[in-house]
Design a protein around this motif. Structure first.
Motif, short mmCIF file in Angstrom:
data_model
loop_
_atom_site.label_atom_id
_atom_site.label_comp_id
_atom_site.label_asym_id
_atom_site.label_seq_id
_atom_site.Cartn_x
_atom_site.Cartn_y
_atom_site.Cartn_z
N ASP A 1 0.86 -1.19 0.00
CA ASP A 1 0.00 0.00 0.00
C ASP A 1 0.89 1.24 0.00
O ASP A 1 1.54 1.54 0.99
N ALA A 2 0.93 1.92 -1.16
CA ALA A 2 1.81 3.07 -1.27
C ALA A 2 1.28 4.20 -0.41
O ALA A 2 0.08 4.44 -0.32
N GLY A 3 2.21 4.91 0.20
CA GLY A 3 1.83 6.08 0.96
C GLY A 3 1.74 7.28 0.04
O GLY A 3 1.58 7.16 -1.17
N VAL A 4 1.89 8.46 0.61
CA VAL A 4 1.86 9.69 -0.17
C VAL A 4 3.19 9.81 -0.93
O VAL A 4 4.25 9.71 -0.32
N THR A 5 3.11 10.00 -2.23
CA THR A 5 4.33 10.14 -3.02
C THR A 5 4.39 11.52 -3.64
O THR A 5 3.39 12.04 -4.14
N GLN A 6 5.59 12.10 -3.60
CA GLN A 6 5.80 13.43 -4.15
C GLN A 6 6.94 13.41 -5.16
O GLN A 6 7.90 12.66 -5.01
N SER A 7 6.80 14.26 -6.18
CA SER A 7 7.88 14.38 -7.16
C SER A 7 8.00 15.82 -7.63
O SER A 7 7.01 16.57 -7.64
N PRO A 8 9.23 16.25 -7.97
CA PRO A 8 10.48 15.52 -7.76
C PRO A 8 10.91 15.59 -6.29
O PRO A 8 10.26 16.25 -5.49
N THR A 9 11.99 14.92 -5.93
CA THR A 9 12.48 14.97 -4.56
C THR A 9 13.29 16.24 -4.31
O THR A 9 13.26 16.80 -3.21
N HIS A 10 14.02 16.66 -5.33
CA HIS A 10 14.81 17.89 -5.23
C HIS A 10 14.64 18.69 -6.52
O HIS A 10 14.45 18.13 -7.60
N LEU A 11 14.74 20.02 -6.37
CA LEU A 11 14.55 20.90 -7.51
C LEU A 11 15.34 22.19 -7.27
O LEU A 11 15.30 22.74 -6.16
N ILE A 12 16.04 22.62 -8.28
CA ILE A 12 16.76 23.90 -8.19
C ILE A 12 16.23 24.82 -9.27
O ILE A 12 16.18 24.46 -10.45
N LYS A 13 15.84 26.02 -8.86
CA LYS A 13 15.33 27.03 -9.79
C LYS A 13 16.02 28.36 -9.52
O LYS A 13 16.71 28.52 -8.50
N THR A 14 15.82 29.30 -10.41
CA THR A 14 16.33 30.65 -10.21
C THR A 14 15.17 31.62 -9.98
O THR A 14 14.01 31.31 -10.31
N ARG A 15 15.50 32.76 -9.42
CA ARG A 15 14.47 33.77 -9.13
C ARG A 15 13.68 34.13 -10.38
O ARG A 15 14.25 34.27 -11.47
N GLY A 16 12.37 34.28 -10.22
CA GLY A 16 11.52 34.67 -11.33
C GLY A 16 10.94 33.50 -12.10
O GLY A 16 9.96 33.68 -12.84
#
Lengths: 112, 113
Positions: A1-16
């Protein structure tokens, strides 16, 4: 029984830039809530979705928006990213509006 | 409005010693109370919850908490801690008419060998 899954695990963005985070609720759950957890802080409520509608909203600007799909999964969108948006974004699901929430492991968003 | 205060930001304790993590809340309406644990780089895991009934609530991993309405407290206790209990602990409150959770700022529990 899968729990809550989120994606992606890590993310890098720039301002704006704009970002979309995704969440699949635990099996049998129909309510999804999103939280922002800054470093060293407790989670802060962003909003909650039930029956594809935003039911409650915390004290976050309109740059933060969301969506819930018919299969109960959800997205969190953040526009015009600011340095202060760097945080762990947690998704939580529950069976109905008034039940304990189960959390995913979160998406770590870093803004450069 | 609801708010949650966790009185201790850091709690060091020796292995096999008892521990109490304090939580006080403020609310003008009836509330549900929760304790969550967060291990590094993970989400929150529910330890225990108080919805109604007995004020002494038992949770997972040997933890328990007592709801005290007159003192608006919901302190978490464990009689004997293990190294694996080292983590961040969050107290949370929600109204019984809504599902928006309000979290405290967390207590970092460090178990010393």
């Amino acid at each position: 029984d899968a729990g809550v899954t989120q994606s992606p695990t890590h993310l890098i963005k720039t301002r704006g830039q704009q970002v979309t985070l995704r969440c699949s609720p635990k099996s049998g759950h129909d309510t999804v809530s999103w939280y922002q957890q800054a470093l060293g802080q407790g989670p802060q409520f962003i909003f909650q979705y039930y029956e594809e509608e935003e039911r409650q909203r915390g004290n976050f600007p309109d740059r933060f928006s969301g969506h819930q799909f018919p299969n109960y999964s959800s997205e969190l969108n953040v526009n015009a990213l600011l340095l202060g948006d760097s945080a762990l974004y947690l998704c939580a699901s529950s069976r109905g509006l008034y039940q304990p929430q189960h959390f995913g492991d979160g998406t770590r968003l870093s803004i450069l | 409005a609801q708010s949650v205060t966790q009185l201790d930001s850091q709690v060091p304790v020796f292995e096999e010693a008892p521990v109490e993590l304090r939580c006080n809340y403020s609310s003008s309406v009836s509330v549900y109370l929760f304790w969550y644990v967060q291990y590094p780089n993970q989400g929150l895991q529910l330890l225990l919850k108080y919805l109604s009934g007995s004020t002494l609530v038992k949770g997972i991993n040997g933890f328990e908490a007592e709801f005290n309405k007159s003192q608006t407290s919901f302190h978490l206790r464990k009689p004997s801690v293990h190294i694996s209990d080292t983590a961040e602990y969050f107290c949370a409150v929600t109204r019984n008419t809504g599902n928006q959770f309000y979290f405290g700022t967390g207590t970092s529990l460090t178990v010393i060998p």
